[in-house]
Enzyme design. Structure first.
Site, PDB file in Angstrom:
ATOM      1  N   MET A  87      23.633 -89.205 -42.708  1.00 15.36           N
ATOM      2  CA  MET A  87      23.363 -88.318 -41.592  1.00 15.36           C
ATOM      3  C   MET A  87      22.232 -87.369 -41.962  1.00 15.36           C
ATOM      4  SD  MET A  87      25.195 -89.147 -38.997  1.00 15.36           S
ATOM      5  CE  MET A  87      25.334 -87.772 -37.901  1.00 15.36           C
ATOM      6  N   PRO A  88      21.763 -86.619 -41.022  1.00 20.77           N
ATOM      7  CA  PRO A  88      20.554 -85.838 -41.244  1.00 20.77           C
ATOM      8  C   PRO A  88      20.793 -84.467 -41.863  1.00 20.77           C
ATOM      9  CG  PRO A  88      21.230 -85.596 -38.985  1.00 20.77           C
ATOM     10  CD  PRO A  88      22.184 -86.592 -39.623  1.00 20.77           C
TER      11      PRO A  88
END
Length: 66
Positions: free
Chosen positions: A1-2
């Site tokens: 995920m970011p």
């Protein structure tokens, strides 16, 4: 995920940052999937004298309209 990097003028409260972190996390999970635990958000408080737009520092008074 970011990892999401948020740069903003200093002066926001912890409560404002907490609310923004929650909103960004929810939007990221809704859009990309995954879990909230996978979203990292980094806040960078920038002094107005360290930010310029159009060649003008944000700490400088606005020029009179001409």
């Amino acid at each position: 995920m970011p990892t999401i990097r948020v740069e903003l003028f200093e002066g926001r409260t912890v409560e404002q940052k907490r609310a923004l972190a929650q909103a960004l996390t929810e939007a990221t999970v809704r859009t990309l999937g995954g879990s909230p635990d996978g979203v990292d958000i980094l806040f960078f408080d920038i002094a107005r004298h360290d930010w310029a737009t159009g060649g003008n520092l944000w700490s400088d008074p606005p020029s009179p309209a001409g």
